[in-house]
Design a protein around this motif. Structure first.
Motif, PDB file in Angstrom:
ATOM      1  N   GLN A 158      -9.878  11.345   3.335  1.00 18.60           N
ATOM      2  CA  GLN A 158     -10.312  10.081   2.749  1.00 18.60           C
ATOM      3  C   GLN A 158     -11.496   9.528   3.533  1.00 18.60           C
ATOM      4  O   GLN A 158     -11.653   9.806   4.732  1.00 18.60           O
ATOM      5  CB  GLN A 158      -9.175   9.044   2.770  1.00 18.60           C
ATOM      6  N   ASP A 180     -10.692  10.673  -2.183  1.00 15.28           N
ATOM      7  CA  ASP A 180      -9.515  11.474  -1.830  1.00 15.28           C
ATOM      8  C   ASP A 180      -9.700  12.958  -2.175  1.00 15.28           C
ATOM      9  O   ASP A 180     -10.188  13.295  -3.250  1.00 15.28           O
ATOM     10  CB  ASP A 180      -8.283  10.964  -2.568  1.00 15.28           C
ATOM     11  N   ASN A 224      -4.494  15.189   3.577  1.00 15.73           N
ATOM     12  CA  ASN A 224      -5.406  14.465   2.689  1.00 15.73           C
ATOM     13  C   ASN A 224      -6.673  14.051   3.429  1.00 15.73           C
ATOM     14  O   ASN A 224      -6.593  13.630   4.599  1.00 15.73           O
ATOM     15  CB  ASN A 224      -4.735  13.217   2.125  1.00 15.73           C
TER      16      ASN A 224
END
Length: 602
Positions: A478, A566, A476
């Motif tokens: 971020q 995100d 991920n």
């Protein structure tokens, strides 16, 4: 860490002989007077021999197998043994073919033998088991004649529904059946006394199990660590409530006693840290001092005295100790390391008159699952069956290394390599990616240069990569402010991680100093933090690559759960595979990172 758990073994043996003698002599004073008259007779009215008052029950136990059916490689497949002269040696250990042989040999001559486990039998498993959602491991445990186990945190890696399938059987809901036979599930009960369904407020599985052999009965209560939601993905524990270990055990101990079960063993997936890494270290010796520390100490000191022994796990440590119960009486607390490298053999002396364990007679020791014994043929057949199914996927080459990539140390070469892979992959997704951070608990093994089989030295196969990263977390991206990024680094050594730091593995462009002579968040020297050689700007925005577990605030990194912007990529193993494929070849293998990104002051 064969060692007894008593502070004075010789005294305990003498006590045991005296107690045993008292049970057979009519002149045994107060003890004999307390026993009904007919209990003194060695024969019934028909002249048949009566059982003696005391019956030794063999408790064999292990923990944290993690689907390691084949012998673990590298340091994961060794134990350290303390020698008489104070030196140590390492012994190759583990593999269910050998574990089966050792357990079967240990049971010989013991008519009263029960086998229990302390959780994490599955999860974070090598490819031979993990690829098939750990059905192979459940089959192996059935063949091992496991009687009962507690759940561990890794039993929830795929959620409560999948755990229920492992218990009850049935084909996987999306992958279907892997063979022409329907998966039948575990022959033994999984115990989850402190894991409640949030809606029903009841345990999702049985809270306890009573093992019976003729007139002998022993109750087992199974719990996992209360902090399971902090070490498992949010999806895995969705809809579940994890209760306090001590309160739960004490509650069900009372319930068992009301049912007439006075001998009780707690299976606790939480553990301690022994003062020595040797499996046979005597943590009860006067010279040992505080022979064991960690969460299990407080748990053991507060669990009701009606519980006679504690089988523990989670920390992957080896110990056979005594910790005083609330009444001050010594009580056995054991753990058999991990990956099937050890098993614990505990003798519980059952008193038929009281129905309880004569705790002064308890003795216990850890034993090595050596690879010098014959392999169990049924386990060899099982491994062969599943390896045949896994081979087309597992043998595929995904990269090359120039030497072993170890998974040891505060900052490990393997952890750094994964962080580099996720940084590279993050840049492929978004060129604005600035760095990557990897949690140490997500690195399950290192990579070995001289790999087994015919794949060739330096070749990294998919199976080896799967062993390193088996969780199927996504990568991920971020956004965080510089101030948040600094806070993340401080959370490694503060908050819930203050007493047991979780040091994130950084990508190669991040460096800082960790001063272990200080305490709390001050151990991260803020002025030393450098990204690409420059100080972190608290007001600037940085794009950070992590796995989905960390992105959800796992392992106590609450700030990582507060990112914005995100972007979810592929799974972490895919990212590692793509990195190795793009950046290595047989002629130009990847050189293991030096692991010098964090300067440690001690």
């Amino acid at each position: 860490m064969p060692a007894t758990t008593q502070p004075n073994p010789g005294h305990r043996r003498r006590t045991y002989r005296l107690v045993a003698a008292a049970a057979t002599l009519a002149t045994a004073g107060a003890l004999a007077a307390a026993i009904p008259a007919d209990a003194h007779s060695s024969h019934d009215k028909h002249g048949k021999p009566l059982p003696s008052r005391y019956q030794d029950v063999q408790l064999l136990s292990f923990n944290d197998l993690h689907g390691n059916l084949e012998p673990p490689s590298g340091s994961s497949g060794r134990v350290t043994e303390l020698q008489a002269d104070g030196t140590t040696k390492t012994i190759d250990a583990g593999g269910v073919e050998y574990l089966a042989t050792h357990l079967r040999e240990a049971r010989k001559g013991n008519k009263y033998s029960v086998t229990a486990a302390g959780g994490d039998m599955v999860g974070a498993s090598p490819l031979i088991s993990g690829l098939f959602h750990d059905e192979p491991t459940i089959e192996a445990l059935n063949k091992l004649d496991l009687d009962v186990t507690s759940v561990g945190n890794h039993e929830f890696d795929e959620g409560a529904k999948e755990l229920a399938r492992l218990q009850k059987g049935g084909c996987h809901p999306t992958d279907g059946c892997y063979t022409n036979k329907k998966f039948k599930g575990a022959d033994f009960p999984y115990l989850a006394a402190n894991v409640l369904d949030e809606k029903t407020k009841k345990p999702i599985l049985k809270p306890y199990f009573v093992w019976k052999k003729k007139d002998v009965k022993i109750g087992f209560i199974g719990v996992t660590l209360e902090d399971t939601p902090g070490v498992v993905s949010a999806e895995g524990v969705k809809g579940l409530k994890f209760k306090d270990e001590v309160e739960t055990i004490n509650k069900y101990a009372k319930e068992l006693q009301k049912q007439g079960v006075k001998s009780i063993v707690a299976l606790i997936h939480e553990g301690g840290l022994p003062a020595s890494g040797s499996y046979n270290y005597n943590c009860d010796s006067p010279s040992a001092g505080a022979g064991i520390s960690g969460p299990i100490v407080d748990i053991a000191k507060n669990v009701t005295p009606s519980v006679d022994a504690l089988v523990t796990g989670h920390t992957h440590a080896a110990y056979a100790c005594t910790i005083p119960d609330p009444s001050g009486k010594p009580r056995t607390v054991t753990s058999a390391a991990s990956f099937g490298r050890l098993y614990t053999d505990t003798t519980l002396t059952y008193d038929r008159y009281t129905g309880d364990i004569a705790r002064t007679a308890v003795k216990t020791a850890n034993h090595v699952v050596t690879r010098t014994v014959a392999k169990a043929p049924d386990m060899t057949e099982l491994i062969g069956k599943w390896n045949t199914l896994a081979a087309p996927i597992g043998n595929r080459a995904i990269g090359y290394i120039s030497a072993d990539v170890a998974n040891t140390g505060t900052e490990s070469p393997m952890g750094d390599l994964i962080a580099d892979a996720q940084f590279w992959y993050g840049k492929e997704l978004d060129a604005e990616t600035d760095l990557a951070l990897m949690n140490p608990g997500g690195v399950r093994a290192g990579l070995t240069y001289a790999a087994k089989g015919s794949e060739g030295d330096g070749v990294v196969t998919y199976a080896e990569g799967f062993t390193v990263q088996p969780f199927s977390n996504t990568v991920n991206l971020q956004d965080f402010t510089g101030a948040q990024l600094i806070q993340v680094l401080k959370e490694q050594v503060s908050g819930t991680n203050a007493s047991a730091p979780k040091i994130l593995q950084p990508s190669g462009n991040l460096a800082y100093t960790l001063d272990l002579t200080k305490t709390g968040a001050d151990r991260v020297v803020t002025d030393s933090i450098r990204l690409n050689g420059a100080a972190i700007d608290p007001a600037a925005t940085y794009r950070v690559a992590t796995n989905s577990f960390l992105a959800g605030g796992g392992d106590g990194f609450t700030t990582l759960g507060q990112g914005t912007g995100d972007l979810v990529g592929a799974d972490d193993l895919s990212a590692l595979e793509q990195y190795l494929t793009a950046n290595s070849s047989a002629g130009t293998p990847i050189v293991p990172p030096v692991a010098n990104r964090i300067t440690i002051v001690q």
